[in-house]
Write an enzyme that holds these catalytic residues in place. Structure first.
Site, short mmCIF file in Angstrom:
data_model
loop_
_atom_site.label_atom_id
_atom_site.label_comp_id
_atom_site.label_asym_id
_atom_site.label_seq_id
_atom_site.Cartn_x
_atom_site.Cartn_y
_atom_site.Cartn_z
N GLU A 106 -21.78 22.05 -73.55
CA GLU A 106 -20.65 21.76 -74.41
C GLU A 106 -20.15 23.03 -75.08
OE1 GLU A 106 -22.18 17.24 -75.45
OE2 GLU A 106 -22.23 18.73 -77.02
N CYS A 133 -32.62 19.99 -84.84
CA CYS A 133 -31.51 20.27 -83.93
C CYS A 133 -31.54 19.33 -82.73
CB CYS A 133 -31.58 21.71 -83.45
SG CYS A 133 -30.28 22.13 -82.26
N GLU A 176 -30.38 29.39 -77.16
CA GLU A 176 -30.68 30.58 -77.94
C GLU A 176 -30.15 31.79 -77.16
OE1 GLU A 176 -31.75 31.69 -80.88
OE2 GLU A 176 -31.63 33.68 -79.99
N LEU A 230 -32.08 31.06 -90.75
CA LEU A 230 -33.27 31.27 -91.60
C LEU A 230 -33.91 29.94 -92.01
CD1 LEU A 230 -34.79 33.71 -92.79
CD2 LEU A 230 -33.43 33.41 -94.85
N1 SAH Z 1 -30.06 29.19 -81.29
C1 SAH Z 1 -29.12 29.85 -82.15
C2 SAH Z 1 -27.71 29.33 -82.06
C3 SAH Z 1 -27.45 27.83 -81.95
S1 SAH Z 1 -27.48 26.79 -83.34
C4 SAH Z 1 -29.62 29.79 -83.58
O1 SAH Z 1 -30.64 29.17 -83.83
O2 SAH Z 1 -29.02 30.41 -84.44
C5 SAH Z 1 -26.23 27.22 -84.46
C6 SAH Z 1 -26.63 26.88 -85.91
O3 SAH Z 1 -26.67 25.45 -86.14
C7 SAH Z 1 -28.03 27.38 -86.24
O4 SAH Z 1 -28.02 28.00 -87.51
C8 SAH Z 1 -28.83 26.09 -86.27
O5 SAH Z 1 -29.98 26.22 -87.03
C9 SAH Z 1 -27.83 25.13 -86.85
N2 SAH Z 1 -28.20 23.72 -86.68
C10 SAH Z 1 -29.00 23.19 -85.74
N3 SAH Z 1 -29.11 21.85 -85.90
C11 SAH Z 1 -28.34 21.52 -86.96
C12 SAH Z 1 -28.02 20.29 -87.58
N4 SAH Z 1 -28.50 19.13 -87.14
N5 SAH Z 1 -27.19 20.32 -88.64
C13 SAH Z 1 -26.66 21.50 -89.06
N6 SAH Z 1 -26.91 22.69 -88.49
C14 SAH Z 1 -27.75 22.71 -87.45
#
Ligand code: SAH
Length: 358
Positions: A106, A133, A176, A230
């Site tokens: 997506e 996530c 990632e 973080l």
């Molecule tokens: N793997 C990378 C990029 C993808 S996620 C990373 O971890 O940064 C993009 C952002 O969305 C990340 O900060 C992740 O932690 C956040 N994220 C993941 N699941 C989420 C959720 N259910 N609600 C809000 N943010 C979320």
């Protein structure tokens, strides 16, 4: 609801040929030389690919037929098949894209007043296993190819409205990005090259869960912006929320951030998902302040986007604002990320290829 778009008949599914869109300029110059053509032809082909979004090699009208035939023999020009576009009430559009092997990814187009951002996936699924996530629940299906990363940009361009133009690109979709570094870096090279898509690296952000060695590589190789997910202020909690923390614990992650070559990218963005009763207390905010004090940083507070079976709740708005106030009072820039496309499960952490839910 979704709309069906037609498949591209010229794309050669499962072909072993290299995709023309994965080529760097010097590589294509070697090809044109092999074909007995002048080197400038390579730049011309690149212009067709990245400035005119050519859909086929035959569409490259001012390329000699002989060279076109040579390219057709040696390369494919794949297009991502857009299975569906799902539109949110807030203007966000989620593109469900089908890959040649049946995997699905997506991409999300997010328009705001000042800009239109494309959220790009780097992998089908993800191996990082962050607890909050949705993509993590799929596990890693596979790395995306360079042409599949870049194909999202081209597919999104075709879904822009009249007068709408993509201005910003964030690698915050599925996967990632730094776990697929060789492909990411080639895609970034093509995206930012003057002979390629000519996108300013300042308009590109790569978001990582914190793969320390690859963060250093990225920031040495490219002038893009970095976002680090973080989410926690103690190893104990981060181990639980983002298990990769066991490999690269907070002290190591923050130390690496401090040493990154930043140049004009004056600040690193730290993303922090607000989870009710988990990491959203005033004490957490104060700890976060202390942790980030030695760094050139800003914080992006993300409201948690729920999905079925997530097991977390989003923090009440008031708590998020209080949290933000503490950071601001400590002179740390902190923004609250507006959640977009929640009604179509296109918000952060909600990306989950629907086919794999069955
Ligand atoms: N793997 C990378 C990029 C993808 S996620 C990373 O971890 O940064 C993009 C952002 O969305 C990340 O900060 C992740 O932690 C956040 N994220 C993941 N699941 C989420 C959720 N259910 N609600 C809000 N943010 C979320």
């Amino acid at each position: 609801m979704g709309e069906v778009t037609s498949f591209d008949p010229s794309s050669q599914a499962h072909s072993n040929l290299r995709d023309l869109r994965e080529m760097l300029l010097y590589e294509l110059e070697e090809v044109t030389a092999e074909a007995g053509e002048a080197p400038y032809r390579a730049r011309q082909v690149m212009r067709w690919l990245w400035a005119h979004d050519a859909l086929s090699i035959d569409a490259m009208r001012d390329i000699p037929v002989r060279l076109r035939e040579y390219l057709k023999l040696n390369f494919k020009l794949g297009l991502l098949k857009s299975a569906r576009v799902v539109r949110s009430v807030d203007g966000t559009r989620k593109l469900l894209l089908l890959l040649d092997d049946g995997a699905e990814i997506e991409s999300v187009i997010i328009p705001t007043v000042a800009r239109t951002t494309l959220c790009i996936s780097s992998q089908a699924g993800c191996a990082m296993a962050c607890r909050f996530c949705a993509t993590a629940r799929m596990g890693l299906i596979r790395n995306l190819q360079v042409s599949e990363i870049l194909g999202q940009v081209l597919a999104a361009r075709t879904k822009c409205y009249e007068g709408e133009r993509l201005t910003n690109y964030v690698f915050m979709g599925m996967g990632e990005p730094l776990a697929n570094y060789p492909r990411l870096s080639r895609a970034l090279t093509i995206m930012t090259a003057d002979w390629g898509a000519a996108i300013s690296p300042r308009r590109i952000t790569v978001s990582t869960v914190g793969l320390v060695p690859m963060m250093k590589r990225l920031m040495t190789d490219f002038q893009v912006n970095l976002a680090v997910s973080l989410h926690a202020t103690s190893d104990e909690l981060r181990d639980r929320l983002a298990p990769v923390n066991r490999r690269y614990p907070l002290a190591e992650l923050l130390d690496a951030c401090r040493r990154l070559p930043l140049n004009h990218r004056s600040r690193i963005t730290f993303e922090y998902v607000m989870l009710n009763g988990v990491n959203d207390s005033p004490e957490d905010a104060h700890r976060l302040l202390r942790m980030l004090a030695p760094l050139k940083s800003k914080v992006n507070l993300i409201s948690f986007n729920p999905f079925p079976g997530a097991g977390f709740q989003s923090s009440p708005r008031k708590l998020v604002e209080d949290f933000q106030t503490i950071l601001l009072q400590g002179n740390l820039t902190a923004t609250i990320r507006e959640s977009r496309g929640q009604d179509i499960a296109a918000a952060c952490g909600q990306l989950y290829a629907e086919g794999s839910q069955e």
